[in-house]
Design an enzyme around this catalytic site. Structure first.
Site, mmCIF file in Angstrom:
data_model
loop_
_atom_site.group_PDB
_atom_site.id
_atom_site.type_symbol
_atom_site.label_atom_id
_atom_site.label_comp_id
_atom_site.label_asym_id
_atom_site.label_seq_id
_atom_site.Cartn_x
_atom_site.Cartn_y
_atom_site.Cartn_z
ATOM 1 N N PHE A 237 0.826 -1.210 0.000
ATOM 2 C CA PHE A 237 0.000 0.000 0.000
ATOM 3 C C PHE A 237 0.855 1.253 0.000
ATOM 4 O O PHE A 237 0.403 2.322 0.412
ATOM 5 C CB PHE A 237 -0.958 0.021 1.201
ATOM 6 C CG PHE A 237 -1.680 -1.266 1.447
ATOM 7 C CD1 PHE A 237 -2.325 -1.916 0.409
ATOM 8 C CD2 PHE A 237 -1.717 -1.846 2.697
ATOM 9 C CE1 PHE A 237 -2.989 -3.111 0.615
ATOM 10 C CE2 PHE A 237 -2.378 -3.051 2.915
ATOM 11 C CZ PHE A 237 -3.011 -3.678 1.877
ATOM 12 N N ILE A 465 3.313 -8.065 -3.700
ATOM 13 C CA ILE A 465 2.892 -7.532 -2.401
ATOM 14 C C ILE A 465 1.479 -7.984 -2.044
ATOM 15 O O ILE A 465 0.868 -7.460 -1.117
ATOM 16 C CB ILE A 465 3.002 -5.989 -2.358
ATOM 17 C CG1 ILE A 465 2.232 -5.345 -3.525
ATOM 18 C CG2 ILE A 465 4.453 -5.561 -2.387
ATOM 19 C CD1 ILE A 465 2.204 -3.822 -3.481
ATOM 20 N N GLY A 466 0.984 -8.944 -2.795
ATOM 21 C CA GLY A 466 -0.349 -9.466 -2.514
ATOM 22 C C GLY A 466 -1.308 -9.227 -3.662
ATOM 23 O O GLY A 466 -2.467 -9.632 -3.612
ATOM 24 N N ASN A 625 -5.615 -11.104 -15.548
ATOM 25 C CA ASN A 625 -6.234 -12.100 -14.678
ATOM 26 C C ASN A 625 -7.533 -11.487 -14.151
ATOM 27 O O ASN A 625 -7.510 -10.621 -13.275
ATOM 28 C CB ASN A 625 -5.285 -12.451 -13.523
ATOM 29 C CG ASN A 625 -5.853 -13.525 -12.605
ATOM 30 O OD1 ASN A 625 -7.020 -13.924 -12.730
ATOM 31 N ND2 ASN A 625 -5.029 -13.992 -11.678
ATOM 32 N N GLN A 632 -8.609 -6.593 -6.999
ATOM 33 C CA GLN A 632 -7.960 -5.295 -6.797
ATOM 34 C C GLN A 632 -8.997 -4.186 -6.717
ATOM 35 O O GLN A 632 -8.885 -3.286 -5.893
ATOM 36 C CB GLN A 632 -7.024 -4.998 -7.977
ATOM 37 C CG GLN A 632 -5.802 -5.871 -8.030
ATOM 38 C CD GLN A 632 -4.707 -5.333 -7.154
ATOM 39 O OE1 GLN A 632 -4.060 -4.359 -7.489
ATOM 40 N NE2 GLN A 632 -4.496 -5.950 -6.028
ATOM 41 N N GLY A 695 -2.653 -1.960 -16.186
ATOM 42 C CA GLY A 695 -2.534 -2.149 -14.739
ATOM 43 C C GLY A 695 -3.818 -1.749 -14.039
ATOM 44 O O GLY A 695 -4.590 -0.934 -14.549
ATOM 45 N N GLY A 697 -4.336 -2.089 -9.920
ATOM 46 C CA GLY A 697 -3.831 -1.540 -8.659
ATOM 47 C C GLY A 697 -4.735 -0.564 -7.942
ATOM 48 O O GLY A 697 -5.814 -0.916 -7.471
ATOM 49 N N GLU A 698 -4.269 0.669 -7.869
ATOM 50 C CA GLU A 698 -4.900 1.669 -7.014
ATOM 51 C C GLU A 698 -6.171 2.293 -7.596
ATOM 52 O O GLU A 698 -6.872 3.026 -6.897
ATOM 53 C CB GLU A 698 -3.877 2.775 -6.719
ATOM 54 C CG GLU A 698 -2.751 2.283 -5.845
ATOM 55 C CD GLU A 698 -1.418 2.955 -6.150
ATOM 56 O OE1 GLU A 698 -0.965 3.752 -5.330
ATOM 57 O OE2 GLU A 698 -0.815 2.679 -7.195
HETATM 58 MO MO1 MOS Z 1 1.692 2.838 -4.197
HETATM 59 S S1 MOS Z 1 0.971 4.117 -2.777
HETATM 60 O O1 MOS Z 1 2.166 3.626 -5.553
HETATM 61 O O2 MOS Z 1 2.772 1.812 -3.461
#
Ligand code: MOS
Length: 732
Positions: A237, A465-466, A625, A632, A695, A697-698
């Site tokens: 994170f 990282i998970g 995936n 995510q 991607g 992710g966030e």
């Molecule tokens: Mo992230 S907050 O770009 O690891």
């Protein structure tokens, strides 16, 4: 042909190891002769240490050494301009923030070290720390060239204020949020082992290249003298992008004592030693025509920027500045220096706070103009990056809105607040946009080996990282090799491997996927070459061209599995390594996009907000995936629930973090999370990369808090601008 796993619902390659406890995290590593270090933390917010009482600790059972500023372990100074903290612990007697490391106790067991550390007392000369963002007022504009601060004005417009003044409708909204923490489940921990004039470090990291630079810099090592093993990481994170002082101190102490050292932060130390997300105050002003068409957008932010250094939070650079078409745009991101623990990137560090501000303001504009919030966003849809003529490699945000609205049932929503009631519960809906930059790819290398046991080994130093990075790697290689998943083996999380991309900025998979595909194809070329040229190959001299598909080499009617070829040639493997430093063409912008739709139920007696439904549709180019990508997005929405309703760490006037534990720092648990309908549009993005995956992710956490806040307004008619939205704020 084997069916390709690309884009399928693929379970984690490391799922079994994690669920059975075989997976080893940093603190699980043991070494012969290992000793345990515990940090001593400062109990003032600012000042100087006058004296420390360490005799009792030194005489305590099992204690091997006590280090303090009066008897330090030596560290190299911080390189000028380095990102992150700008000081080294124990090198002087200054206390820069509450919880700073002021000592290290080493003992033969963790319990002995912990008990001895508790015996150490310090005398301080205390000064009053600056801890309040509100009291500090306006910050200083970020002046770096990449700050993103800008003013773009239409010809003839004198200033952003003039553009706003001349608009038919204006909105001004100021939102605040407190310090927040990554709160990864695995506490930060390291095991440092010195051997052969080099250091092997078991520590969770997200960005091996940066970690190597940080640690070798602190210890005066050459990069080749450090190997970092991060086989499993219990959550990044952002908190593990850079090594914090615990890792550096543990390694330095291990060198002094010539013993392997394990150092685990306790939970309270994780909150202060590891950087948090800045508290931030943001003012957004929108000017629009009566039909909601934007004529001016201004986004200013003042973010906590500790004197010890940290993340330069830029709330608008990749949100407001990239989101809506507007002829006049003003972005001023400012920093306020405080004497707080270091800040750092956390879960869409800039974009989650920034999107809360702009997407709350857009909802206020929808209310003011009477335009439906989704229609308002479509009316202001940008087809080029605002203020430029750069198009996106691909942008299907309009489809995200429509698919999301349809799945959620947005049509027929009641726009008038506080008109939908179910007994004691007020029901409301809200929506918001998600955006996250995808432009910067992280350089990386991948090695692919076809082996004589019929498997393919794919290796890169990326840290999982998970998020499922190792699984993504296996999928891309299996797809390119035409093999089932169970014939691909991955190796990740070790700097001895070909250098991996940073698991930061939602870019590891997008950066690595084209490299992995290219490496697989190059290894296949090498297989074909060996089959056609090597004297021992049954296919040598074949007149028909040799081709490869699904693990089989073919020439005319002859077929040969690659494992048979390798065994015949007495070779254990044929491999290829590919390196990729590509970035996309500067004519393009690249972002991930998404649309959130949320329903909340607010209890009219208690003020309690329950998120009852959530739909998020994202456009991320190619999905590698589908199962992990949805995961995510769901995770991002859960972060949004924390951001909107729960997560806060008030900083006391002393500088102490008031909620430095997982009881008071409240994160969403299962009971707070409804079913989240997360959808990834199925797509491609050839202008982004050969694989077309930007991607995930966030992205899911950007805008999700705003969708909740907007739904709370629709439910109650109360606009809460200071996060988190607590029950008492809804009991007016
Ligand atoms: Mo992230 S907050 O770009 O690891």
């Amino acid at each position: 042909m084997n069916p390709s796993p690309l884009g399928g619902d693929i379970s984690r390659v490391d799922g079994r190891a994690k669920t059975t406890g075989v997976a080893r995290y940093s603190a699980d590593y043991m070494e012969p002769g290992l000793v345990h270090a515990v940090l001593v933390s400062a109990t003032i917010g600012l000042g100087r240490i006058i004296a420390m009482e360490v005799d009792a600790a030194q005489r305590a059972p099992g204690v091997l050494a006590v280090y303090t500023p009066f008897a330090p372990v030596r560290l190299q100074p911080v390189a000028a301009g380095a990102l992150g903290e700008n000081y080294r612990p124990l090198q002087d007697r200054e206390v820069r923030f509450f919880g700073q490391a002021i000592g290290v106790v080493v003992a033969d067991s963790f319990e002995h070290a912990r008990d001895a550390a508790a015996m150490i007392a310090a005398d301080y000369q205390s000064r009053t720390p600056r801890t309040s963002l509100a009291d500090a007022g306006r910050g200083v504009s970020i002046a770096t060239p990449d700050s993103g601060n800008k003013t773009v004005l239409e010809p003839g417009v004198a200033s952003i204020d003039a553009a706003l003044r001349d608009s038919e409708v204006t909105i001004e909204t100021t939102v605040t949020q407190p310090a927040q923490h990554a709160a990864a489940m695995e506490p930060h921990a390291s095991v440092a082992v010195w051997r052969d004039n080099g250091l092997v470090l078991y520590a969770g990291t997200q960005f091996p290249a940066r970690a190597i630079a940080g640690i070798t810099g602190a210890l005066g090592l050459k990069p080749a003298q450090l190997r970092i093993i991060s086989s499993y990481v219990g959550g990044g994170f952002g908190s593990r992008v850079l090594p914090w002082s615990d890792v550096v101190l543990g390694a330095a102490v291990a060198r002094e004592l010539n013993r392997p050292v394990k150092l685990i932060l306790n939970r309270a130390q994780v909150f202060s030693v590891v950087g948090h997300r800045s508290a931030v105050r943001q003012r957004v002003r929108l000017g629009a025509r009566a039909d909601g068409t934007l004529t001016a957008v201004s986004h200013e932010s003042d973010a906590e920027a500790p004197a010890v250094g940290g993340w330069p939070l830029r709330a608008a650079a990749e949100t407001t500045a990239a989101l809506y078409r507007t002829p006049n745009l003003h972005v001023d991101q400012r920093h306020v220096v405080l004497d707080t623990p270091p800040t750092w990137a956390m879960r869409a560090p800039n974009e989650a706070p920034g999107a809360f501000a702009i997407e709350t303001a857009m909802d206020e504009l929808a209310v003011a103009t009477g335009v439906d919030p989704m229609e308002l966003r479509l009316r202001n849809y940008a087809t080029t990056l605002p203020g430029t003529n750069r198009r996106w490699t691909s942008k299907r945000l309009d489809e995200c809105y429509r698919v999301g609205a349809d799945r959620f049932g947005w049509e027929g929503r009641r726009p008038t607040p506080a008109t939908n009631r179910d007994g004691r519960w007020l029901i409301g809906t809200g929506m918001a946009t998600a955006i996250y930059p995808a432009a910067g790819r992280s350089g990386n290398a991948v090695s692919v080996r076809f082996r004589d046991d019929g498997t393919v080994l794919a290796s890169t130093g990326v840290v999982d990282i998970g998020t499922g990075a190792a699984t993504a790697l296996a999928i891309v290689v299996a797809d390119a090799a035409g093999l089932p998943m169970d014939r691909v083996v991955t190796e990740v999380g070790d700097t001895i491997l070909p250098s991996g991309p940073g698991a930061v900025g939602s870019r590891a998979t997008g950066s690595m996927a084209p490299t992995a595909r290219a490496a697989t194809r190059a290894a296949i070329d090498n297989l074909i070459r060996a089959a056609s040229r090597n004297p021992g190959s049954p296919l040598t001299g074949s007149v028909a061209p040799i081709s490869y598909a699904a693990g089989i080499l073919r020439a005319g009617n002859e077929r040969l599995g690659f494992a048979d070829l390798l065994r015949t040639l007495r070779m254990s493997e044929i491999n290829a390594v590919q390196t990729n430093e590509d970035t996309i063409s500067p004519q393009f912008a690249a972002h991930g996009f998404g649309a959130h739709f949320c329903e909340v139920r607010v209890n009219s007696l208690t003020g309690e907000t329950r998120v009852s439904r959530f739909t998020t549709v994202v456009d991320v180019g190619r999905v590698i995936n589908a199962k992990a990508a949805r995961s995510q997005v769901v995770g991002g929405v859960i972060f949004g629930i924390g951001h909107a309703l729960l997560e806060a760490d008030p900083i006391e006037p002393s500088g102490r973090l008031a909620a430095a534990n997982l009881a008071d720092y409240v994160v969403p648990v299962n009971a707070d999370v409804p079913f989240v309908d997360a959808v990834c549009l199925d797509g491609d993005d050839p202008d982004f990369s050969d694989v077309g995956a930007r991607g995930v992710g966030e992205l899911g956490t950007v805008g999700s808090a705003a969708a909740i806040g907007n739904a709370v307004f629709n439910a109650t008619g109360i606009r809460v601008r200071d996060l988190p939205i607590h029950p008492e704020m809804l009991l007016r």
